[in-house]
Motif scaffolding. Structure first.
Motif, PDB file in Angstrom:
ATOM      1  N   ALA A 110       0.862  -1.182   0.000  1.00 11.72           N
ATOM      2  CA  ALA A 110       0.000   0.000   0.000  1.00 11.72           C
ATOM      3  C   ALA A 110       0.898   1.232   0.000  1.00 11.72           C
ATOM      4  N   MET A 126       2.094   7.983  -7.399  1.00 11.97           N
ATOM      5  CA  MET A 126       1.872   7.381  -8.723  1.00 11.97           C
ATOM      6  C   MET A 126       3.133   6.685  -9.223  1.00 11.97           C
ATOM      7  N   HIS A 129       3.664   3.310  -7.478  1.00 14.34           N
ATOM      8  CA  HIS A 129       2.753   2.236  -7.892  1.00 14.34           C
ATOM      9  C   HIS A 129       3.424   1.347  -8.935  1.00 14.34           C
ATOM     10  N   SER A 133       5.027  -2.550  -8.292  1.00 19.01           N
ATOM     11  CA  SER A 133       4.501  -3.627  -9.142  1.00 19.01           C
ATOM     12  C   SER A 133       5.645  -4.343  -9.848  1.00 19.01           C
ATOM     13  N   VAL A 139       0.021  -4.008  -5.699  1.00 22.29           N
ATOM     14  CA  VAL A 139      -0.244  -2.705  -5.092  1.00 22.29           C
ATOM     15  C   VAL A 139      -1.754  -2.512  -5.001  1.00 22.29           C
ATOM     16  N   ILE A 140      -2.241  -2.298  -3.792  1.00 26.36           N
ATOM     17  CA  ILE A 140      -3.682  -2.137  -3.599  1.00 26.36           C
ATOM     18  C   ILE A 140      -4.142  -0.796  -4.178  1.00 26.36           C
ATOM     19  N   SER A 141      -5.431  -0.717  -4.489  1.00 28.37           N
ATOM     20  CA  SER A 141      -5.947   0.499  -5.116  1.00 28.37           C
ATOM     21  C   SER A 141      -6.169   1.630  -4.120  1.00 28.37           C
ATOM     22  N   SER A 142      -6.441   1.314  -2.874  1.00 34.72           N
ATOM     23  CA  SER A 142      -6.653   2.362  -1.872  1.00 34.72           C
ATOM     24  C   SER A 142      -5.327   3.004  -1.496  1.00 34.72           C
ATOM     25  N   THR A 143      -5.320   4.328  -1.409  1.00 36.93           N
ATOM     26  CA  THR A 143      -4.125   5.057  -0.994  1.00 36.93           C
ATOM     27  C   THR A 143      -4.506   6.075   0.067  1.00 36.93           C
ATOM     28  N   ASP A 177      -8.708  -2.640   2.796  1.00 38.92           N
ATOM     29  CA  ASP A 177      -8.220  -3.075   1.486  1.00 38.92           C
ATOM     30  C   ASP A 177      -6.912  -3.851   1.643  1.00 38.92           C
ATOM     31  N   TRP A 181      -6.286  -8.022   0.790  1.00 39.43           N
ATOM     32  CA  TRP A 181      -5.239  -8.524  -0.107  1.00 39.43           C
ATOM     33  C   TRP A 181      -4.180  -9.330   0.653  1.00 39.43           C
TER      34      TRP A 181
END
Length: 196
Positions: A110, A126, A129, A133, A139-143, A177, A181
């Protein structure tokens, strides 16, 4: 079994503000039953990248690098707390991260970003991310994006004012989140060995 989560922070500045966010996240995750630990790049003090951990003969890596490799290998998930320097990545955090590769594989990550200004470190987030990866993490979508950090968290990592209230509202989704994961990745690794 509690999720073992490393909260990785990379500022080397004398008047570090992001440590407030790192401390907040560690406390928040531990308050939810996780086993969260702060990994402070400045405290560990790895040199500028010369050789990756894997490039040392077994047992010959510097002690701080060996200890961190073990922590990374045994962690269930990671939170990267990053500042934004001139629209870019924080060099101390990038240096620490690049010392390792396979140790990061097959676990979720995260991103929590911050800055002194209103963009909240989002541009560095950004960039992280794609980097995380590429290094084998999901990488989870919540930040979390926090700014101005001095108005959001007190020196001891406590929420302050409207920005702090917003952080308190955003944190549960971020943590949920990551927990989802983390559980999914652990179950999959137990079910089937990673392909490499």
């Amino acid at each position: 079994m509690a999720d073992r989560i490393l909260v990785i922070y990379g500022s080397y500045r004398a008047d570090r503000m992001g440590i407030r966010l790192a401390d907040y996240i560690v406390a928040g995750l531990n308050g939810r039953g996780a086993d969260a630990e702060l990994v402070d790049a400045k405290a560990i003090g790895l040199p500028l990248l010369d050789r990756m951990y894997k490039e040392y003969a077994p047992g010959s890596a510097p002690p701080a690098m060996e200890a961190l490799a073990d922590k990374i290998r045994t962690a269930d998930a990671f939170v990267f707390v990053t500042g934004e320097y001139n629209w870019g990545m924080q060099p101390g955090l990038k240096n620490l991260t690049d010392h390792f590769l396979e140790e990061w594989f097959w676990r979720p990550a995260a991103i929590a970003s911050y800055s002194a200004g209103r963009f909240s470190g989002a541009r560095a987030g950004m960039m992280w991310h794609g980097t995380l990866s590429e290094m084998g993490m999901v990488v989870i979508s919540s930040t979390l994006a926090i700014g101005p950090i001095a108005e959001t968290l007190t020196a001891d990592g406590k929420p302050s004012g409207p920005a702090g209230a917003f952080l308190d509202r955003a944190f549960p989704r971020f943590a949920d989140d990551l927990a989802w994961w983390t559980e999914a990745a652990r179950a999959q690794r137990a079910r089937k060995a990673p392909p490499y």
